[in-house]
Design an enzyme around this catalytic site. Structure first.
Site, PDB file in Angstrom:
ATOM      1  NE  ARG A  47       0.296   1.423   3.368  1.00 35.27           N
ATOM      2  CZ  ARG A  47       1.250   2.277   3.609  1.00 35.27           C
ATOM      3  NH1 ARG A  47       2.506   1.867   3.696  1.00 35.27           N
ATOM      4  NH2 ARG A  47       1.014   3.553   3.770  1.00 35.27           N
ATOM      5  N   GLY A  48       0.274   2.421  -0.075  1.00 33.30           N
ATOM      6  CA  GLY A  48       1.049   3.641  -0.233  1.00 33.30           C
ATOM      7  C   GLY A  48       1.132   3.937  -1.727  1.00 33.30           C
ATOM      8  CB  ALA A  49       0.236   6.979  -3.653  1.00 35.63           C
ATOM      9  NE  ARG A  90      -6.094   0.846  -1.551  1.00 37.24           N
ATOM     10  CZ  ARG A  90      -5.423   1.377  -0.534  1.00 37.24           C
ATOM     11  NH1 ARG A  90      -4.151   1.113  -0.360  1.00 37.24           N
ATOM     12  NH2 ARG A  90      -6.042   2.188   0.308  1.00 37.24           N
ATOM     13  CD  GLN A 199      -2.909   2.815   6.892  1.00 38.99           C
ATOM     14  OE1 GLN A 199      -3.473   3.186   7.913  1.00 38.99           O
ATOM     15  NE2 GLN A 199      -3.544   2.665   5.755  1.00 38.99           N
ATOM     16  CG  ASP A 240      -3.072   8.154  -1.366  1.00 39.20           C
ATOM     17  OD1 ASP A 240      -2.799   8.576  -0.222  1.00 39.20           O
ATOM     18  OD2 ASP A 240      -2.873   6.981  -1.718  1.00 39.20           O
ATOM     19  CG  ASN A 250      -2.055  11.651   2.776  1.00 35.92           C
ATOM     20  OD1 ASN A 250      -1.540  10.789   2.071  1.00 35.92           O
ATOM     21  ND2 ASN A 250      -1.677  11.829   4.031  1.00 35.92           N
ATOM     22  CE  LYS A 251      -4.883   5.680   4.590  1.00 34.50           C
ATOM     23  NZ  LYS A 251      -5.932   4.892   3.884  1.00 34.50           N
TER      24      LYS A 251
HETATM   25  O1  MRU Z   1      -4.396   3.240   2.369  1.00 32.99           O
HETATM   26  P1  MRU Z   1      -2.918   3.434   2.209  1.00 32.99           P
HETATM   27  O2  MRU Z   1      -2.129   2.845   3.328  1.00 32.99           O
HETATM   28  O3  MRU Z   1      -2.432   2.987   0.855  1.00 32.99           O
HETATM   29  O4  MRU Z   1      -2.742   4.995   2.280  1.00 32.99           O
HETATM   30  C1  MRU Z   1      -1.467   5.544   2.193  1.00 32.99           C
HETATM   31  C2  MRU Z   1      -1.445   7.011   2.348  1.00 32.99           C
HETATM   32  O5  MRU Z   1      -2.441   7.667   2.511  1.00 32.99           O
HETATM   33  C3  MRU Z   1      -0.115   7.650   2.194  1.00 32.99           C
HETATM   34  O6  MRU Z   1       0.000   8.760   3.005  1.00 32.99           O
HETATM   35  C4  MRU Z   1       0.017   8.080   0.729  1.00 32.99           C
HETATM   36  O7  MRU Z   1      -0.249   7.002  -0.113  1.00 32.99           O
HETATM   37  C5  MRU Z   1       1.342   8.602   0.450  1.00 32.99           C
HETATM   38  S1  MRU Z   1       2.538   7.336   0.463  1.00 32.99           S
HETATM   39  C6  MRU Z   1       4.031   8.001   0.126  1.00 32.99           C
END
Ligand code: MRU
Length: 355
Positions: A47-49, A90, A199, A240, A250-251
């Site tokens: 996970r993470g963009a 996603r 996270q 994201d 973002n999250k």
């Molecule tokens: O749901 P996730 O864990 O994929 O969400 C991740 C985030 O929101 C991060 O902050 C974002 O993707 C940036 S990662 C460098």
């Protein structure tokens, strides 16, 4: 300093560290089927963009590598299907679609150049590896630009996990913190746990601890209290998707941190690669927000913590650009008005991967 490796292309397949099991266990899987890669993205093994983008690129390469197509036409039809499957995992992180577009472009270049099937398979793998290598280079550049904005000493805050686990490089927001720390800034990181998926507690706390960067874990509802204390010098988070006007998804929980930051005069920064910019949409209203299962709210790691009632789980929120002091990217730093500065950065020369 320790840098986690969430994904790697190997001769045996795509190896991913299962982030759902961290910090308790470090378990990796080797994927040889692109459908398994799509499932791993959907189910948050990775996970993470930016890391999702790398996984999608590798998934696309894997699909081509293992295809039994015997003509370019048949491979093209199958490749469309492969990319569609990976795209439906996603919806918010634009890096996913960016990576797939790039793989599609490369495929067409190769197909039109008259390359044979074996060369196409090889070149698609090389392209996926380049996407990964570029993430490493862009994170380092983002880190260098952003580090200048970190206080020389004191507390900084982040949200979710925008570290190595989330990018397959050194991280974006955590990359900024890491570079500043390595340059001698005496930082202490406040890490909100980031309910419901934790996270912050599970991944950011683990990465910082392994990297030797001092931290304090806090619950999400402590953010206002700490920001009001006057002892937080800056906040830096990942993104994201960043719309043309700078509105940033973002999250979930990032928006309230940004609003509280403004209220308490704490600078709020975003760190993200240009692959996270979506200049095709004018503002944050156009960003699709992923809805995840309610069980992720009513349960923590399989244990029920609420009665059997309806629960909501929008996985992201949008922070309006007016709360964002600056956006750190690999080609420089954007400030308001973002409508101009983001376009300028996107048009600047690219950072190439160290090979
Ligand atoms: O749901 P996730 O864990 O994929 O969400 C991740 C985030 O929101 C991060 O902050 C974002 O993707 C940036 S990662 C460098």
């Amino acid at each position: 300093m320790y840098v986690a490796q969430p994904i790697e292309w190997t001769d045996k397949g795509v190896v991913m560290l299962d982030q759902r099991r961290l910090p308790g266990e470090e378990v990796s899987y080797t994927y040889t089927d692109y459908r398994e890669v799509a499932k791993a993205i959907r189910e948050m093994v990775i996970r993470g963009a930016p890391a999702i983008g790398v996984a999608a690129a590798m998934g696309a390469a894997l699909g081509v590598q293992h295809s039994s197509a015997s003509s370019i036409e048949a491979l093209r039809t199958e490749f469309t299907q492969i990319c569609d499957t990976l795209a439906k995992t996603r919806p918010t992180a634009v890096d996913l679609f960016w990576a797939l577009e790039r793989m599609k472009r490369r495929f067409e270049e190769l197909a039109q150049s008259g390359a044979d099937l074996a060369s196409i398979r090889k070149a698609m793998i090389a392209e996926a590896k380049t996407v990964h290598a570029e993430k490493v280079a862009t994170d380092e550049a983002i880190g260098r630009f952003g580090a200048q904005f970190m206080p020389k000493e004191g507390q900084v805050m982040t949200q979710c996990n925008a570290g190595a686990l989330a990018t397959a490089g050194i991280g974006t927001a955590l990359g900024v913190i890491r570079v500043a720390f390595e340059q001698g800034h005496k930082l202490h990181v406040l890490v909100p746990e980031t309910r419901p998926y934790l996270q912050g507690a599970r991944l950011t706390a683990w990465e910082l601890y392994r990297g030797g960067i001092p931290l304090t874990l806090i619950t999400d509802n402590m953010v206002g209290h700490f920001l009001k204390s006057g002892k937080v010098g800056a906040i830096v988070t990942g993104a994201d998707r960043i719309a043309a006007n700078g509105d940033t998804a973002n999250k979930i929980g990032t928006y309230q941190i940004a609003v509280l930051a403004k209220e308490n005069s704490v600078p709020f920064y975003i760190a993200a690669p240009i692959s996270t910019f979506d200049l095709s949409i004018p503002d944050g209203e156009h960003i699709p927000i992923e809805e995840r299962p309610a069980e992720e709210v009513t349960h923590i790691q399989g244990i029920r913590i609420a009665p059997d009632v309806p629960a909501a789980h929008p996985a992201f929120d949008v922070t309006p650009n007016r709360y964002i002091r600056a956006i750190f990217a690999e080609r420089g730093v954007a400030t308001a008005p973002y409508i101009d500065s983001l376009r300028k950065l996107a048009a600047a020369p690219a950072v190439s991967a160290a090979r």
